[in-house]
Design an enzyme around this catalytic site. Sequence first.
Site, mmCIF file in Angstrom:
data_model
loop_
_atom_site.group_PDB
_atom_site.id
_atom_site.type_symbol
_atom_site.label_atom_id
_atom_site.label_comp_id
_atom_site.label_asym_id
_atom_site.label_seq_id
_atom_site.Cartn_x
_atom_site.Cartn_y
_atom_site.Cartn_z
ATOM 1 N N ARG A 299 0.786 -1.170 -0.121
ATOM 2 C CA ARG A 299 0.004 -0.209 -0.098
ATOM 3 C C ARG A 299 0.862 1.452 -0.133
ATOM 4 O O ARG A 299 0.635 2.075 -0.914
ATOM 5 C CB ARG A 299 -0.818 -0.017 1.340
ATOM 6 C CG ARG A 299 -2.166 -0.003 1.145
ATOM 7 C CD ARG A 299 -2.931 0.107 2.519
ATOM 8 N NE ARG A 299 -4.133 -0.348 2.563
ATOM 9 C CZ ARG A 299 -5.255 0.053 3.446
ATOM 10 N NH1 ARG A 299 -4.938 1.115 3.977
ATOM 11 N NH2 ARG A 299 -6.377 -0.564 3.003
ATOM 12 N N GLU A 404 -13.474 9.152 16.097
ATOM 13 C CA GLU A 404 -12.350 9.615 15.224
ATOM 14 C C GLU A 404 -12.080 11.009 15.670
ATOM 15 O O GLU A 404 -10.993 11.647 15.403
ATOM 16 C CB GLU A 404 -12.709 9.821 13.598
ATOM 17 C CG GLU A 404 -11.369 9.898 12.775
ATOM 18 C CD GLU A 404 -11.911 9.747 11.201
ATOM 19 O OE1 GLU A 404 -12.873 8.928 10.933
ATOM 20 O OE2 GLU A 404 -11.113 10.256 10.366
HETATM 21 C C1 LIG Z 1 -14.904 5.400 2.749
HETATM 22 C C2 LIG Z 1 -14.963 5.086 3.990
HETATM 23 C C3 LIG Z 1 -14.774 3.701 4.456
HETATM 24 C C4 LIG Z 1 -14.463 3.227 5.573
HETATM 25 N N1 LIG Z 1 -14.496 1.913 6.051
HETATM 26 C C5 LIG Z 1 -14.091 1.751 7.244
HETATM 27 C C6 LIG Z 1 -14.263 0.180 7.440
HETATM 28 O O1 LIG Z 1 -14.615 -0.594 6.725
HETATM 29 N N2 LIG Z 1 -13.785 -0.255 8.828
HETATM 30 C C7 LIG Z 1 -13.549 0.616 9.877
HETATM 31 O O2 LIG Z 1 -13.247 0.524 10.947
HETATM 32 N N3 LIG Z 1 -13.503 1.934 9.596
HETATM 33 C C8 LIG Z 1 -13.713 2.537 8.389
HETATM 34 N N4 LIG Z 1 -13.855 3.741 7.959
HETATM 35 C C9 LIG Z 1 -13.438 4.931 9.215
HETATM 36 C C10 LIG Z 1 -14.856 5.009 9.957
HETATM 37 O O3 LIG Z 1 -15.897 4.999 8.940
HETATM 38 C C11 LIG Z 1 -14.833 6.412 10.586
HETATM 39 O O4 LIG Z 1 -13.371 6.613 11.299
HETATM 40 C C12 LIG Z 1 -15.879 6.418 11.777
HETATM 41 O O5 LIG Z 1 -17.157 6.144 10.963
HETATM 42 C C13 LIG Z 1 -16.132 7.713 12.464
HETATM 43 O O6 LIG Z 1 -17.136 7.832 13.386
HETATM 44 P P1 LIG Z 1 -17.381 8.893 14.350
HETATM 45 O O7 LIG Z 1 -18.553 8.474 15.132
HETATM 46 O O8 LIG Z 1 -16.365 9.423 14.870
HETATM 47 O O9 LIG Z 1 -17.897 10.317 13.450
HETATM 48 P P2 LIG Z 1 -18.933 10.454 12.265
HETATM 49 O O10 LIG Z 1 -19.566 9.219 11.984
HETATM 50 O O11 LIG Z 1 -18.195 11.227 11.282
HETATM 51 O O12 LIG Z 1 -19.876 11.396 12.965
HETATM 52 C C14 LIG Z 1 -19.711 12.704 13.261
HETATM 53 C C15 LIG Z 1 -20.982 13.432 13.661
HETATM 54 O O13 LIG Z 1 -20.781 14.773 14.164
HETATM 55 C C16 LIG Z 1 -21.642 15.630 13.654
HETATM 56 N N5 LIG Z 1 -20.849 16.640 13.667
HETATM 57 C C17 LIG Z 1 -19.515 17.230 13.286
HETATM 58 N N6 LIG Z 1 -19.233 18.548 13.573
HETATM 59 C C18 LIG Z 1 -20.243 18.942 13.938
HETATM 60 C C19 LIG Z 1 -20.644 20.347 14.618
HETATM 61 N N7 LIG Z 1 -19.580 21.260 14.594
HETATM 62 N N8 LIG Z 1 -21.771 20.403 15.135
HETATM 63 C C20 LIG Z 1 -22.940 19.576 15.382
HETATM 64 N N9 LIG Z 1 -22.554 18.263 14.845
HETATM 65 C C21 LIG Z 1 -21.439 17.733 14.136
HETATM 66 C C22 LIG Z 1 -21.882 15.156 12.253
HETATM 67 O O14 LIG Z 1 -23.074 15.347 11.855
HETATM 68 C C23 LIG Z 1 -21.809 13.558 12.669
HETATM 69 O O15 LIG Z 1 -23.299 13.317 13.168
HETATM 70 C C24 LIG Z 1 -14.128 4.229 6.728
HETATM 71 C C25 LIG Z 1 -13.900 5.635 6.342
HETATM 72 C C26 LIG Z 1 -14.358 5.966 4.914
HETATM 73 C C27 LIG Z 1 -14.183 7.714 4.741
#
Ligand SMILES: Cc1cc2nc3c(=O)[nH]c(=O)nc-3n(C[C@H](O)[C@H](O)[C@H](O)COP(=O)(O)OP(=O)(O)OC[C@H]3O[C@@H](n4cnc5c(N)ncnc54)[C@H](O)[C@@H]3O)c2cc1C
Lengths: 646, 249
Positions: A299, A404
Amino acid sequence: MEKRPNSFVVIGGGLAGLACTMKLCEAKAKVTLVSYQAVKRSHSVCAQGGINAAINSKGEGDSPEIHFYDTVKGGDFLANQPLVRDMCYQAPAIIHLMDRLGVAFNRSPEGHLEFRRFGGTLYSRTAFAGATTGQQLLYALDEQVRRYEHDGQVTKLEWHEYLEAVIDHDGVCKGAVLHDLRTGEIFTVGGDAVVLATGGPSQVYGRSTGSTVCTGAAATSAYLQGAKYGNPEFIQIHPTAIPGHDKLRLMSESARGEGGRIWVPKKPGDSRPPREVPENERYYFLEENYPLFGNLVPRDVASREIYDVVFNKKMGIVGEPMVYLDLTHHPKEYLDNRLGGIIDIYEKFTGDDPRNVPMKIFPAVHYSMGGLWTDFKDDGHGLIDHQSPRNQMTSIPGLYAAGEADFQYHGANRLGANSLLSCIYTGLMMGPGLIQYAKNQKKVFENVEPQVFEKAAHKWKDRFSKIKSMQGSENPYDLHRELGDTMMENVLIVRDNTKLNKALSMIDDIETRSHDIRCLDTTHWANPTPSFINQLNCMIHLSRIIAMGALMRNEFRGAHYKPEFDLKQPSDFDPHEYVDYMEQKNYGEVPEESFPDGHLAYMKRFEANNERWLKTTIAHYDEGKPNISYEPVDTSIVPPRPRKYD
Amino acid sequence: MTTKNITIKIKRQDAPDSKPYWQEFNVPFKDHSNIISCLQDIQRSPETSNGVSINPVVWECNCLEEVCGACTMVINGRVRQACTALVDKLSHPITLEPMSKFPVVRDLHVDRSRMFENLKKVKAWINIDGTHDIGEGPVLPENERAKRYVLSECMTCGCCLEACPQFSKDNNFLGAATFSQVRLFNAHPTGKYNQEERLEAVMGEGGIADCGNAQVCVEVCPKHIPLTESIAEIGGQTTLQIIKNLLFK
Ligand SMILES: Cc1cc2nc3c(=O)[nH]c(=O)nc-3n(C[C@H](O)[C@H](O)[C@H](O)COP(=O)(O)OP(=O)(O)OC[C@H]3O[C@@H](n4cnc5c(N)ncnc54)[C@H](O)[C@@H]3O)c2cc1C
Ligand code: SF4
Ligand code: SF4
Ligand code: FES
C-alpha cells in the site's frame, strides 16, 4: 423530592456519539444530542469493510491479546497501550451487542457470526454486514437512540451546529454554544459534561474519502479554546480512490490484487484516450521500478510511487493528479466474476465501464489518527478502570471527546476495520465515567452564573454578525479548495521539510486572505454560508498544526513517511532480533558479532530514534499561537520493536 | 482541457412559506461531473446565466456515495440522488427541483422529519435487555439474515414517498419505507416480540389499508428494496392480527 437527573450534551450522531448516548440513557441520564444533519446521515454510514473482534470462531487461535499486539504494532507503537488492550478485550462483547441490536451481520453455516480476513492480519477477525457494515452499525444505534427519544430521555437537535464549549470561571466546561442552522439563532445549552463525537477532519484536504461535513471544526474549536490536540500529523492515505470533482471515492485494493496494471502515458500531458496510447508509449512505473512485485507492491509503496509520478514527474493524466488502473486486458466474464461489485461502483460514479476503459485513480486522504487529546485511567493490570471520569476527558475539564475526533487507539497508522470498533468502544466505555463525573462535580451547571452562558452566546452572535458583514473579494469555497490543494500537494504521503515549510507559508497566506472574504449570502433563514466561513477558519488552524507536526517530526513512522529520515532497515532484518538484542542488553554488554552485518547498528539507530520520537505530538494553542510539544507514550505492556515494511 | 458549458434550471425557494421561482445557471462541464459538483461550482461563482449575482443554492448532501440518502431531489422530473446523477447521462437543459411531498426548507433542501417520526410510530427498533455483556445474539440462518439485510439498507431517502400517489403533504399515510421497516423488525427473532405493537400501528389511519398498490415506490427505490413484497407481507401479517384480535380480544 425527585432526584436531579444527570444531563449531558453529546455533539455528533455518528457511531461514537450514538453509542455514548445509548449508554448514558441506560444509566437514566438525559441527553441532548446535537448534529449538523439527521444523525442517520452521519459519515459512519460510509464504512464498508467491517469491524474487528477476536472471537476466534474459526479456531485459528486468535485472541484479544493478539488483536492488541497487531494494533499497537500496526500503529508503530505510538498508541497508549492500556486503552488499546482494553478496546480489544471489549471487542467481542461489542460485536455481540451490535448483533443483538439487529445488525444483519453475515452468518456462518451454523447461524453464528461470520468473520473474514482483512488487511494484514493472519486471523479471520472482521465481522461484516454485506458491503455496508458502517451503515448497518449506525442504523442499529440510531434505532436505540430513537427509542430513548420516544421515551423522552433524548432531545435531538438535528440541523444544529456546535460552535464552542461554555467554560465557567473555574475553567470547567458546563455546556455548549449552538447554532440553529435553520433559524440562524445562536444559543447555549447547559450540561454536566459535553462530549465531542464529531468525527474526522478530512475536508482539510478538500476532496477526500470523507463526507462533506467532516471538517474537524468542532475539535479545532476546542483546540482554539485551549484543549490539547494529539498527533495532528498522522493522516492515513488510501492508495486507490476514484477522483471526482466533488469527492474521492474509495476503490478496493482487490483491483490490483486481480491483476490491475498501473500506468501513465510517457509523454506528460498526452491527451489521447488511453486505449489509443500504444503499449510502448506507456509508463508502467510500478512494474519497471519493482520488477519483483510489480503492481502488487504494498500500500504505502504504491501510494508514494503514484504521488512521485504525478507531482514530481508531472506525468498525471492530462496534467491532472491521477493515473490509470487498467483491467481491460482481462475478459469481461472474468472481471464480472471476480470484481463485479467494485466495477459497478466505478461505473455508477464515472459513467465509464472499467471493462472497456482503464480506471483513473489517485491516493486519497482517508482517516485521521490525530484528534483531541484525551485522558484515561488504567486499572493497574493493563486494562482500563471503567468508572474513572478521566477516561476520554480532554484537557478541558468536563469536555470529552470520542471516536475519530479523539487521538487515541491507532498510533501512527490505523489497522483496517479498527476504527468502527474504536468509535463504538469509546462511546460505550466512557459512559460510566461520565456518570461518576456528573455525580461528583463541584458545581452543577444550573448554579453557574448566568453571565457565563450569556457571554458565550454573545461572543458568537457577534462573530456571526461580523462574518455576515464581510464584503471582501475572496470566495470562501474557492479558498477552501486552495487550502485543500496546498495540503494535498505538500502534506500528503511523502513529507519533505522544504515543502512543509512552503505549505506553512501558503497556509499563512490563505489565512490572511480569509480576512478578505465576501459572505456570499447574508440572509437569515437556512443560510449555510456564514457557518462555512467559520468552519474554514477552523480548517486553516487545523491545517497549520498538521503541517507543523509533520515538519517537526523528523522521523519516518507509520503514515508519516519522511524519506530523509529513513532508518535504512537491512532487507534481511527480522524484528525478533530486536527482542533478542533488548534481552542481551538487559544482561549487560551486547557482543558485536552476535548479529549479522549492519543489524546491530540499525538496532541502535532504531533505539535512538525511539528515544527521541516515540512520543505523542501535542499541539496547544496558547496566546494566539500554536505550540508543539511531546508527551511520553504508555508502552508498559509490549516493548516497541521495529516494524517490517513489506 | 476544453470546457463546454451546460445549462441547469433550478427551482428556488427562499423560505418554507415563500413563493418558488426559477433561475438558470451556466456551469462548466467537466468529465464525470455530477449534480453535486455543478452545485459546488455555483457556490464558487454564484451568478445566474444572465450574470446576476445571487445567493448560492442551498441543498443537502453528505456522503456523496449514495448511502446517506441526504441529497435526494427531483432531477429532470425524476426523484433520485444528486450525487449519482451524472451530467453526461442526463438530457439537457437539466432541471432541479426539491421533492414535492415534503415541506421545503430552502431551495432544494426539504424537511423529511415525517419519515423519522413514522419510525417512532411503528417502533422500528429492537427492545434489548441492556447493553451489558450477556453473550451472543440469537442464532440465525444466513438466508434469513440475507432477507433482512436487503431491507436494512433503506436510507430514509424518501424517493418511494415522493413517487407514491397515496402519500401527500396533507394526509398521514405512512408510506412504503415505513412498512418495509416493520417487516425488517418483525423478521428478527427478538424484534418479533413486539410485532403486535407494530402491526397495531400500521392497522390504523394512514396505514397499510390505504396503499393502492400502484407499485411506483418499488420502481424508484435506489436501493432496490423489494417494497411491494414488504407491503404484501405486512398486509398478510395485519390480516392475521385482525383475526387474532377478533378471536381473543
Ligand atoms: C469511505 C470510508 C470507508 C471506511 N471504512 C471503514 C471500515 O470498513 N472499517 C472501519 O473500521 N472504519 C472505516 N472507516 C473509518 C470510519 O468510518 C470512521 O472513522 C468512523 O465512522 C467515524 O465515526 P465517528 O462516530 O467518530 O464520526 P462520524 O460518523 O463522522 O460522525 C460525526 C458526527 O458529528 C456531527 N458533527 C460534526 N461536527 C459537528 C458540529 N460542529 N456540530 C454538530 N454536529 C457535528 C456530524 O453531523 C455527525 O453526526 C471508513 C472511512 C471512510 C471514509
Ligand atoms: S404500492 Fe403504491 S400506494 Fe402503495 S406505497 Fe407503493 S406507491 Fe404508494
Ligand atoms: S425504501 Fe428505498 S426509496 Fe424508500 S426511503 Fe428507503 S431507500 Fe429510499
Ligand atoms: S450525498 Fe449521500 S446519498 Fe447523495
